[in-house]
Each structure stands twice: as C-alpha cells, then as structure tokens.
Design a protein around this motif. Sequence first.
Motif, short mmCIF file in Angstrom:
data_model
loop_
_atom_site.label_atom_id
_atom_site.label_comp_id
_atom_site.label_asym_id
_atom_site.label_seq_id
_atom_site.Cartn_x
_atom_site.Cartn_y
_atom_site.Cartn_z
N VAL A 162 0.85 -1.19 0.00
CA VAL A 162 0.00 0.00 0.00
C VAL A 162 0.89 1.24 0.00
O VAL A 162 1.82 1.34 0.80
N THR A 163 0.61 2.17 -0.92
CA THR A 163 1.37 3.41 -0.99
C THR A 163 0.39 4.58 -0.94
O THR A 163 -0.56 4.63 -1.71
N MET A 164 0.66 5.49 -0.02
CA MET A 164 -0.18 6.67 0.13
C MET A 164 0.65 7.91 -0.19
O MET A 164 1.84 7.95 0.11
N CYS A 165 0.01 8.92 -0.80
CA CYS A 165 0.71 10.17 -1.05
C CYS A 165 -0.27 11.33 -1.06
O CYS A 165 -1.48 11.14 -1.16
N VAL A 166 0.27 12.52 -0.93
CA VAL A 166 -0.53 13.73 -0.94
C VAL A 166 -0.04 14.61 -2.08
O VAL A 166 1.16 14.86 -2.21
N GLU A 167 -0.97 15.06 -2.92
CA GLU A 167 -0.64 16.00 -3.98
C GLU A 167 -1.61 17.17 -3.87
O GLU A 167 -2.79 17.03 -4.17
N LYS A 168 -1.10 18.29 -3.43
CA LYS A 168 -1.91 19.49 -3.18
C LYS A 168 -3.07 19.13 -2.26
O LYS A 168 -2.86 18.81 -1.11
N LEU A 169 -4.30 19.16 -2.77
CA LEU A 169 -5.45 18.87 -1.91
C LEU A 169 -5.95 17.45 -2.04
O LEU A 169 -6.93 17.06 -1.41
N LYS A 170 -5.30 16.64 -2.87
CA LYS A 170 -5.75 15.26 -3.10
C LYS A 170 -4.94 14.27 -2.26
O LYS A 170 -3.72 14.34 -2.23
N GLN A 171 -5.65 13.37 -1.64
CA GLN A 171 -5.04 12.26 -0.91
C GLN A 171 -5.14 11.05 -1.82
O GLN A 171 -6.25 10.67 -2.21
N HIS A 177 -1.02 -9.36 -3.93
CA HIS A 177 -0.39 -10.51 -4.59
C HIS A 177 -1.19 -11.75 -4.22
O HIS A 177 -1.30 -12.09 -3.04
N ILE A 178 -1.74 -12.39 -5.24
CA ILE A 178 -2.50 -13.62 -5.04
C ILE A 178 -1.90 -14.68 -5.95
O ILE A 178 -1.21 -14.34 -6.91
N PRO A 179 -2.12 -15.96 -5.66
CA PRO A 179 -1.51 -17.01 -6.48
C PRO A 179 -1.82 -16.84 -7.97
O PRO A 179 -2.97 -16.78 -8.36
N GLY A 180 -0.77 -16.69 -8.76
CA GLY A 180 -0.90 -16.60 -10.20
C GLY A 180 -1.31 -15.24 -10.75
O GLY A 180 -1.50 -15.10 -11.94
N SER A 181 -1.45 -14.24 -9.88
CA SER A 181 -1.92 -12.95 -10.37
C SER A 181 -1.65 -11.84 -9.37
O SER A 181 -1.18 -12.08 -8.27
N GLU A 182 -1.97 -10.62 -9.80
CA GLU A 182 -1.91 -9.44 -8.93
C GLU A 182 -3.19 -8.65 -9.14
O GLU A 182 -3.73 -8.62 -10.24
N VAL A 183 -3.66 -8.02 -8.09
CA VAL A 183 -4.81 -7.13 -8.19
C VAL A 183 -4.33 -5.75 -7.78
O VAL A 183 -3.77 -5.57 -6.70
N VAL A 184 -4.52 -4.78 -8.69
CA VAL A 184 -4.04 -3.42 -8.45
C VAL A 184 -5.21 -2.45 -8.51
O VAL A 184 -6.07 -2.55 -9.40
N ALA A 185 -5.26 -1.52 -7.55
CA ALA A 185 -6.30 -0.49 -7.57
C ALA A 185 -5.73 0.78 -6.95
O ALA A 185 -4.77 0.74 -6.18
N ASN A 186 -6.34 1.91 -7.31
CA ASN A 186 -5.97 3.16 -6.68
C ASN A 186 -7.20 4.03 -6.53
O ASN A 186 -8.21 3.82 -7.18
N ALA A 187 -7.10 4.99 -5.61
CA ALA A 187 -8.22 5.89 -5.35
C ALA A 187 -7.67 7.21 -4.86
O ALA A 187 -6.54 7.28 -4.35
N GLU A 188 -8.47 8.26 -5.03
CA GLU A 188 -8.09 9.56 -4.49
C GLU A 188 -9.32 10.29 -3.98
O GLU A 188 -10.43 10.07 -4.46
#
Length: 102
Positions: A39-48, A55-66
Amino acid sequence: MQVNISGHQLEVTEPLRDYINEKLQRLERHFDKITNVQVTMCVEKLKQKIEATLHIPGSEVVANAEHTDMYAAIDALTDKLDKQLKKHKEKTQSLLQGATGR
C-alpha cells in the motif's frame, strides 16, 4: 497476509495503519489466498491518493483511489479491490468448473 504500508510526502500514522489493516482484513474474508499487500499513500496538493497491489496465487490485483480525505480514499480503494477480488474468484471458479465438468 503480509502488509507493507508506505507514504510519500505523508507520515503514516498508527490510526491510518490500523484503519488500512482493518479494511484489508475484510478483503481477506472474501478471498483468503492473499499473500502480500503493498500500500502506498501520497498527498498531492489537496488530493489524498492511495494505491494497493495485492499478490494472489498466479496474479496481482491493483487499484488506486483519491479523495480530499485519506480515510474516504481508503474506503474507495477497498471497495475497488473487493470488486476485483470477487471478479477474479468467480473467473477462477468458472474455469475450474469448466475443466471438471467436461
């Protein structure tokens, strides 16, 4: 499940860490084969912003939100991850049923 949480231009406080872990535990109820989470968190101006890679067997699940609030961003992220995990689980189950049903 091993969880790695990092922050860019943001201090990862204990309440944030606890909240993320609590939300990830709920994901594990739906899909118990999660081995590692980054998990990576960052702040850009007013956006969080927050991004996670599961990591799951045989695959990866990636998502992001702000969002303007980090806790709301965490909620949105876990909702996205939950949907992707359910979709992955349904896909693998249908593949297994197709292979054994013939």
